[in-house]
Motif scaffolding. Structure first.
Motif, mmCIF file in Angstrom:
data_model
loop_
_atom_site.group_PDB
_atom_site.id
_atom_site.type_symbol
_atom_site.label_atom_id
_atom_site.label_comp_id
_atom_site.label_asym_id
_atom_site.label_seq_id
_atom_site.Cartn_x
_atom_site.Cartn_y
_atom_site.Cartn_z
ATOM 1 N N GLY A 84 6.370 3.928 -9.639
ATOM 2 C CA GLY A 84 5.037 4.499 -9.970
ATOM 3 C C GLY A 84 5.082 3.987 -11.142
ATOM 4 O O GLY A 84 5.479 6.177 -11.335
ATOM 5 N N GLY A 85 4.432 3.552 -12.742
ATOM 6 C CA GLY A 85 4.222 3.657 -13.835
ATOM 7 C C GLY A 85 2.789 4.347 -14.039
ATOM 8 O O GLY A 85 1.931 2.903 -13.918
ATOM 9 N N ARG A 86 2.429 5.257 -14.362
ATOM 10 C CA ARG A 86 0.985 5.421 -15.248
ATOM 11 C C ARG A 86 0.472 4.614 -16.248
ATOM 12 O O ARG A 86 0.221 4.492 -17.272
ATOM 13 C CB ARG A 86 0.901 6.655 -14.823
ATOM 14 C CG ARG A 86 -0.654 7.157 -15.385
ATOM 15 C CD ARG A 86 -1.054 8.733 -14.843
ATOM 16 N NE ARG A 86 -2.409 9.235 -15.046
ATOM 17 C CZ ARG A 86 -3.116 10.732 -15.013
ATOM 18 N NH1 ARG A 86 -1.767 11.609 -15.480
ATOM 19 N NH2 ARG A 86 -4.248 10.506 -14.921
ATOM 20 N N GLY A 87 -0.343 3.743 -15.695
ATOM 21 C CA GLY A 87 -0.970 2.882 -16.986
ATOM 22 C C GLY A 87 -0.720 1.377 -16.392
ATOM 23 O O GLY A 87 -0.565 0.593 -17.488
ATOM 24 N N TYR A 88 0.125 1.464 -15.719
ATOM 25 C CA TYR A 88 1.422 -0.197 -15.705
ATOM 26 C C TYR A 88 0.191 -0.995 -15.371
ATOM 27 O O TYR A 88 -0.392 -0.796 -14.277
ATOM 28 C CB TYR A 88 2.656 -0.325 -14.816
ATOM 29 C CG TYR A 88 4.374 0.426 -15.415
ATOM 30 C CD1 TYR A 88 3.833 1.322 -17.019
ATOM 31 C CD2 TYR A 88 4.681 -0.197 -14.745
ATOM 32 C CE1 TYR A 88 4.990 1.352 -17.619
ATOM 33 C CE2 TYR A 88 6.083 0.703 -16.005
ATOM 34 C CZ TYR A 88 6.170 1.021 -17.221
ATOM 35 O OH TYR A 88 6.607 1.492 -18.390
ATOM 36 N N ASN A 89 0.831 -2.288 -15.566
ATOM 37 C CA ASN A 89 -0.350 -3.755 -15.373
ATOM 38 C C ASN A 89 1.205 -4.894 -14.384
ATOM 39 O O ASN A 89 1.934 -3.806 -13.935
ATOM 40 C CB ASN A 89 -0.552 -4.772 -16.530
ATOM 41 C CG ASN A 89 0.632 -4.611 -17.213
ATOM 42 O OD1 ASN A 89 1.057 -5.264 -17.219
ATOM 43 N ND2 ASN A 89 0.146 -5.756 -18.086
ATOM 44 N N SER A 90 0.719 -5.690 -13.552
ATOM 45 C CA SER A 90 1.340 -6.283 -12.480
ATOM 46 C C SER A 90 2.724 -6.928 -13.642
ATOM 47 O O SER A 90 4.447 -6.257 -12.706
ATOM 48 C CB SER A 90 1.099 -7.477 -11.939
ATOM 49 O OG SER A 90 0.403 -8.363 -12.975
ATOM 50 N N ALA A 105 0.739 4.727 -6.769
ATOM 51 C CA ALA A 105 1.739 4.722 -6.822
ATOM 52 C C ALA A 105 3.121 5.853 -6.797
ATOM 53 O O ALA A 105 3.404 6.370 -6.087
ATOM 54 C CB ALA A 105 2.662 3.441 -6.711
ATOM 55 N N LEU A 106 2.823 6.165 -8.306
ATOM 56 C CA LEU A 106 3.415 6.932 -9.041
ATOM 57 C C LEU A 106 2.493 8.291 -8.005
ATOM 58 O O LEU A 106 3.569 9.349 -8.111
ATOM 59 C CB LEU A 106 2.810 7.585 -10.232
ATOM 60 C CG LEU A 106 3.306 8.655 -10.784
ATOM 61 C CD1 LEU A 106 4.533 8.860 -11.043
ATOM 62 C CD2 LEU A 106 2.512 9.403 -12.441
ATOM 63 N N GLY A 107 1.257 9.188 -7.444
ATOM 64 C CA GLY A 107 1.162 9.677 -6.028
ATOM 65 C C GLY A 107 0.074 10.681 -7.534
ATOM 66 O O GLY A 107 -0.017 11.755 -7.381
#
Length: 368
Positions: A117-123, A89-91
Motif C-alpha cells: 500500500g502506498g498512501r496517496g498513490y493512484n493506479s 491497502a496500507l491500513g
C-alpha cells in the motif's frame, strides 16, 4: 443528527479524540515528502511507532505466521502474496501493523502477505511500485489490488494540473516547485543554446520571475492552496479514472504471469457506497473531517452517490472482464457483513481495526 460548529483546530482535535491513532498517521504523512524516481514519492524508511512501522524501503510491515514480514528483506525463494493499493491497502486507521488487510490475510491463510500500500498513490503508481519490486520474488501466489478511489478522487483536480499521464496526489506541488528549476536555469552565468544570451536579454525574464515570486508571497503558502471538484464533469471523470485503473491493473496482471500469480481486483469501500445507516461515532467523525478538510477530502464532494458508484463499478467490472482479471466490489460484499452497522469507518475511506479485519475475512472467504 446535529453537531456544533467547529473551527479548523477544534475539528482536528475532535478527530484525534474520536480516533486517537489518526494523529500518528498524520505525523507519518506530514513529516515531509520522500521523493523517489518513477513513483515520485513513498513513505519514509524505517519509520517506527506503536501504530505504524516501515522497513528499509518504506513498505509497511505485515504480521505473518513467521513473525514480522518485510518487503525489503523477504527471501526471494519463498512464496508470497501481496496486497497492492493506496492508503486503504496500507491500513490507514488501524491501531497497529497487525490489523491491516495483509496481516489479517496472513493470519487466515497461514501464508505471508506483504503490504504494498502506498498512501496517496493512484493506479499508475501502484503498477509502478509492483514493477520495480517484482524481481524480489520467485513465486507469488495471489495479488489483491485493493484500489480505485484515489484515482477517481484525484481526477477531480483542475485540468491545469494534469498531463498526458493523468493526475496524481502532488500534481500542483510538482508543477509549482519543479518550475522553480526552470527559473534557476535562467540564472546560470554560463548556459547553452538560446539561454546563452546577453545580460540585457535576460533582464525581462528575471523581472518576470521576481514578479511571480511576489505574487506567490502575497497568496501565502502555496502548500495551502485550496482545490474543489465543482468544475469537473462527472461522466468524464469516471471514464478517465476507470480507464487508468483498468490499464494499470492489466499491466500488473501481465507482469504477474512471470511469477505465476493470480490477480484479483477489489474496488475498495467508500462509506456511503457500502452502507446507509451509520453509527453515531461515524457520523460525528465525518462531520469533524468535513470541518477541517484538506484538498483530498474536498475532492470528495460529488463522489458519495449511488449513481456514481454504479457507473464506476460497472466500468471497472467490464474492463477487468476484458482483461481476464477477477473483479469484486467490496462495497457490495460488505452489505452482508454482520458488523456493517457498527462503528467501523474512521473517515469516508478508511476503517478501524474491526473494519479492516472484516474486510480481510471477506477477501479470504469470497475472493481468493
Amino acid at each position: 443528527m446535529k453537531f456544533k460548529k467547529m473551527s479548523h483546530q477544534e475539528a482536528v482535535n475532535r478527530c484525534y479524540e474520536l480516533t486517537p491513532q489518526l494523529r500518528e498517521y498524520d505525523e507519518f504523512m506530514y513529516l515531509g515528502v520522500r521523493w523517489l524516481p518513477y513513483t515520485m514519492f513513498f513513505h519514509h524508511r524505517n519509520y517506527t511507532s506503536a501504530i505504524i512501522n516501515t522497513d528499509d524501503m518504506g513498505f509497511r510491515l505485515s504480521h505473518s505466521p513467521c513473525g514480522w514480514a518485510s518487503t525489503a528483506d523477504f527471501p526471494a525463494d519463498k512464496p508470497v502474496n501481496i496486497v497492492i493499493g493506496g492508503s486503504t491497502a496500507l491500513g490507514t486507521g488501524t491501531t497497529s501493523d497487525a490489523s491491516t488487510v495483509s496481516s489479517a490475510l496472513s493470519k487466515l491463510t497461514g501464508e505471508v502477505w506483504l503490504n504494498f500500500g502506498g498512501r496517496g498513490y493512484n493506479s499508475v503508481q501502484e503498477a509502478i511500485i509492483f514493477m520495480l519490486n517484482q524481481h524480489r520474488f520467485d513465486k507469488i501466489n495471489n495479488i489483491i489490488i485493493l484500489s480505485g478511489l484515489n484515482t477517481l478522487t484525484l481526477e477531480g483536480l483542475p485540468d491545469d494540473y494534469t498531463s498526458e499521464y493523468g493526475k496524481y496526489y502532488y500534481s500542483y506541488e510538482f508543477l509549482h516547485y519543479m518550475n522553480r528549476y526552470n527559473e534557476d536555469i535562467k540564472k546560470r552565468a554560463n548556459s547553452y543554446a538560446s539561454m546563452n544570451e546577453s545580460a540585457v536579454k535576460k533582464l525581462i525574464p528575471r523581472l518576470t520571475e521576481k514578479f511571480n515570486h511576489w505574487l506567490d508571497d502575497t497568496e501565502g503558502n502555496p502548500a495551502e492552496r485550496v482545490f474543489t471538484d465543482t468544475h469537473m464533469d462527472l461522466a468524464e471523470r469516471i471514464s478517465r479514472a476507470a480507464r487508468s485503473t483498468i490499464d494499470s491493473a492489466a499491466q500488473i496482471n501481465q507482469l504477474a504471469r512471470k511469477n505465476g500469480a493470480r490477480v484479483h481486483y477489489v474496488l475498495q469501500p467508500l462509506s456511503r457506497w457500502s452502507k446507509e445507516i451509520f453509527h453515531e461515532t461515524e457520523e460525528e467523525m465525518f462531520y469533524a473531517i468535513d470541518a477541517c478538510a484538506n484538498n483530498f477530502w474536498r475532492l470528495f464532494e460529488k463522489l458519495a452517490t449511488p449513481d456514481l458508484h454504479e457507473s464506476y463499478s460497472s466500468q471497472l467490472k467490464q474492463g477487468c472482464l476484458n482483461e481476464d482479471i477477477c473483479f469484486f466490489d467490496m462495497n457490495m460484499l460488505m452489505k452482508d457483513s454482520p458488523i456493517l452497522n457498527e462503528n467501523i469507518y474512521i473517515d469516508h475511506l478508511h476503517f478501524n481495526d474491526a473494519g479492516y479485519e472484516e474486510m480481510g475475512r471477506i477477501i479470504y472467504e469470497q475472493v481468493i
